[in-house]
Design an enzyme around this catalytic site. Structure first.
Site, PDB file in Angstrom:
ATOM      1  N   PRO A 109      -2.934 -11.354  10.959  1.00 50.55           N
ATOM      2  CA  PRO A 109      -3.205 -11.050  12.370  1.00 50.55           C
ATOM      3  C   PRO A 109      -3.383  -9.550  12.545  1.00 50.55           C
ATOM      4  CG  PRO A 109      -0.879 -11.543  12.039  1.00 50.55           C
ATOM      5  CD  PRO A 109      -1.568 -11.827  10.741  1.00 50.55           C
ATOM      6  N   ASN A 144       0.852  -1.196   0.000  1.00 51.73           N
ATOM      7  CA  ASN A 144       0.000   0.000   0.000  1.00 51.73           C
ATOM      8  C   ASN A 144       0.886   1.243   0.000  1.00 51.73           C
ATOM      9  OD1 ASN A 144       0.407   0.981   2.880  1.00 51.73           O
ATOM     10  ND2 ASN A 144      -0.268  -1.136   3.237  1.00 51.73           N
ATOM     11  N   LYS A 150       8.269 -17.717  -9.725  1.00 53.12           N
ATOM     12  CA  LYS A 150       7.529 -16.637 -10.376  1.00 53.12           C
ATOM     13  C   LYS A 150       6.342 -17.207 -11.164  1.00 53.12           C
ATOM     14  CE  LYS A 150       7.945 -12.924 -13.658  1.00 53.12           C
ATOM     15  NZ  LYS A 150       8.638 -12.474 -14.845  1.00 53.12           N
TER      16      LYS A 150
HETATM   17  N1  CTP Z   1      -3.702  -2.654  12.311  1.00 49.79           N
HETATM   18  C1  CTP Z   1      -2.888  -3.660  12.784  1.00 49.79           C
HETATM   19  N2  CTP Z   1      -2.897  -4.890  12.190  1.00 49.79           N
HETATM   20  C2  CTP Z   1      -3.703  -5.135  11.141  1.00 49.79           C
HETATM   21  C3  CTP Z   1      -4.537  -4.105  10.633  1.00 49.79           C
HETATM   22  C4  CTP Z   1      -4.516  -2.875  11.235  1.00 49.79           C
HETATM   23  O1  CTP Z   1      -2.142  -3.431  13.744  1.00 49.79           O
HETATM   24  N3  CTP Z   1      -3.692  -6.333  10.589  1.00 49.79           N
HETATM   25  C5  CTP Z   1      -3.724  -1.351  13.011  1.00 49.79           C
HETATM   26  C6  CTP Z   1      -3.129  -0.210  12.232  1.00 49.79           C
HETATM   27  O2  CTP Z   1      -1.751  -0.072  12.511  1.00 49.79           O
HETATM   28  C7  CTP Z   1      -3.922   0.947  12.800  1.00 49.79           C
HETATM   29  C8  CTP Z   1      -5.278   0.350  13.110  1.00 49.79           C
HETATM   30  O3  CTP Z   1      -5.061  -1.052  13.231  1.00 49.79           O
HETATM   31  O4  CTP Z   1      -3.396   1.419  14.008  1.00 49.79           O
HETATM   32  C9  CTP Z   1      -6.350   0.591  12.112  1.00 49.79           C
HETATM   33  O5  CTP Z   1      -5.902   0.290  10.824  1.00 49.79           O
HETATM   34  P1  CTP Z   1      -6.853   0.508   9.578  1.00 49.79           P
HETATM   35  O6  CTP Z   1      -6.172   0.044   8.344  1.00 49.79           O
HETATM   36  O7  CTP Z   1      -7.421   1.904   9.604  1.00 49.79           O
HETATM   37  O8  CTP Z   1      -8.053  -0.430   9.968  1.00 49.79           O
HETATM   38  P2  CTP Z   1      -8.363  -1.922   9.652  1.00 49.79           P
HETATM   39  O9  CTP Z   1      -8.108  -2.762  10.846  1.00 49.79           O
HETATM   40  O10 CTP Z   1      -7.672  -2.318   8.400  1.00 49.79           O
HETATM   41  O11 CTP Z   1      -9.946  -1.858   9.465  1.00 49.79           O
HETATM   42  P3  CTP Z   1     -10.795  -1.529   8.132  1.00 49.79           P
HETATM   43  O12 CTP Z   1     -10.278  -2.429   7.082  1.00 49.79           O
HETATM   44  O13 CTP Z   1     -12.162  -1.822   8.576  1.00 49.79           O
HETATM   45  O14 CTP Z   1     -10.586  -0.077   7.871  1.00 49.79           O
END
Ligand code: CTP
Length: 403
Positions: free
Chosen positions: A306, A210, A288
């Site tokens: 996780p 991302n 690949k």
């Molecule tokens: N986060 C994490 N581990 C994951 C996903 C997210 O630790 N597998 C943490 C990110 O570092 C952040 C928070 O959770 O502090 C929210 O991340 P965000 O991407 O906004 O949310 P998601 O959990 O991905 O939820 P959604 O997809 O519903 O937006």
């Protein structure tokens, strides 16, 4: 922050940013530090010994072989009498000399003859900064325990944009306090910060990732360190220098990030700023993946990663006293942040709008809302460094309340 009785040896190398060291000397003197200046030949093209001597109220040293300087040949004594050597601006040339142990003038000889902590504040043209030679030299110095502050990004004297500006004087002062042994409100505290994206492999050459730059997470790690915390930064792939004085653990995937975080525990505070991929390819291909002629596009079976934030926030004896998450949203920001606060069991969510129009991903500014159980606090649009500084101050206050 008082620096009363501390002795700083300030090495000024040749760069246009050298003029900023005049302000640095004033601010150090205001805090009670004694400052002795060493000016390189190139540095003397940008600031005069007269100005340095007037501000530091000490003679300025320039020449390795001058019999008039009371340093004479006693460069060993000069570094022995200092608590910290600060190089500001640290040019690509002086960094290279330090990395390779060259000692062909007073400044480089003093730096080589020193067993005291050294803080570098690099400043140079963006192309010089990004050059693999400069980055490799800095990596050598960081591995030797040399502290680094900056450089900042923005418009430069040469007209180019990018990384290479001397760090602002307040940041250099904070880094000096850290290098001298802290004394800030987070001294004795341990902090864990996640930053950057994660890369989830599809096969040996492709991944799902991302747009996170890691700027906000890295800035938070640096800010916590400046307040005296012992910080572990677990970072996904990010093209950023390691923050000064911070232990950096580099990972690629969410699974690796969780393992590194668990290894870094115990911590008083965990800040999860990483943009972790929610899913990974269940079984990445060992070779690949080939696009066979006329064949159908591949279909990947995905599996859930996780949740690092939720795992760290789980109740138990090892839970950090304070667990802070981010919510990166493109709509219904506050509602989603409130839901995440509850779902993930954390103490605070820093919510930011990452719609393309805001320029938050990859940019230098951030406008955040602090969402807690007791309400929402909206901060103005600030630089990511300022957001980090404010958040670190808030963390210090909250930990103080929880003791
Ligand atoms: N986060 C994490 N581990 C994951 C996903 C997210 O630790 N597998 C943490 C990110 O570092 C952040 C928070 O959770 O502090 C929210 O991340 P965000 O991407 O906004 O949310 P998601 O959990 O991905 O939820 P959604 O997809 O519903 O937006």
């Amino acid at each position: 922050m008082t620096l009363a009785g501390r002795h700083i040896l300030l090495v000024i190398a040749g760069g246009i940013a050298a003029y900023k060291c005049l302000d640095l000397i004033r601010r150090l003197r205001e805090r009670g530090a004694q400052v002795r200046c060493v000016l390189t030949k190139a540095g003397s093209h940008f600031v005069t010994p007269m100005a340095l001597a007037a501000l530091s109220e000490q003679p300025v040293f320039e020449d390795l072989f001058a019999l008039t300087d009371d340093f004479g040949m006693s460069h060993i004594r000069a570094s022995r009498e200092s608590d910290l050597l600060v190089v500001a601006p640290a040019t690509a040339n002086l960094i290279a000399k330090m990395a390779h142990g060259l000692a062909d003038d007073l400044a480089s000889t003093l730096l080589l003859a020193s067993d005291k902590p050294i803080l570098l504040a690099p400043a140079m043209n963006v192309v010089m900064w990004n050059h693999p030679a400069t980055q490799a030299n800095l990596a050598i110095l960081r591995n030797r325990g040399v502290f680094q502050v900056g450089p900042g990004t923005g418009e430069m004297a040469c007209g180019e944009e990018g990384a290479g500006r001397l760090a602002e004087v307040p940041l250099i002062l904070d880094a000096i306090a850290t290098a001298l042994g802290g004394g800030g409100p987070l001294t004795g505290r341990r902090a864990l910060v996640t930053s950057g994206p994660t890369f989830e492999p599809i096969d040996p050459v492709r991944y799902i990732g991302n747009r996170s730059s890691g700027k906000q997470g890295h800035a938070i790690a640096a800010a916590l360190s400046r307040l005296g915390a012992s910080v572990t930064l677990v970072s996904g792939p990010a093209a950023l220098p390691d923050p000064a004085g911070v232990q950096v653990v580099k990972v690629e995937t969410a699974v690796e990030m969780l393992a590194a975080c668990q290894t870094a525990l115990p911590a008083d505070v965990a800040v999860c700023a990483a943009a972790v991929a929610d899913w990974r390819v269940a079984t990445p291909a060992a070779q690949k993946t080939k696009k066979s002629a006329g064949g159908a596009p591949p279909v990947f079976e995905m599996t859930l990663n996780p949740d690092i934030l939720a795992t760290l926030a789980e109740a138990g004896p090892g839970r950090p006293k304070l667990v802070i998450g981010f919510a990166a949203e493109t709509q219904d920001l506050i509602d989603h942040a409130r839901a995440k606060l509850v779902r993930k069991g954390c103490d605070l969510i820093v919510a930011n709008d990452v719609s393309a129009a805001t320029g938050t991903f990859g940019g230098d500014a951030n406008q955040v809302h602090l969402v807690g159980a007791d309400g929402v606090e909206t901060w103005p649009s600030l630089s990511k460094t300022e957001v980090a500084g404010r958040l670190a101050d808030r963390i210090a206050a909250l930990l103080g309340e929880r003791d």
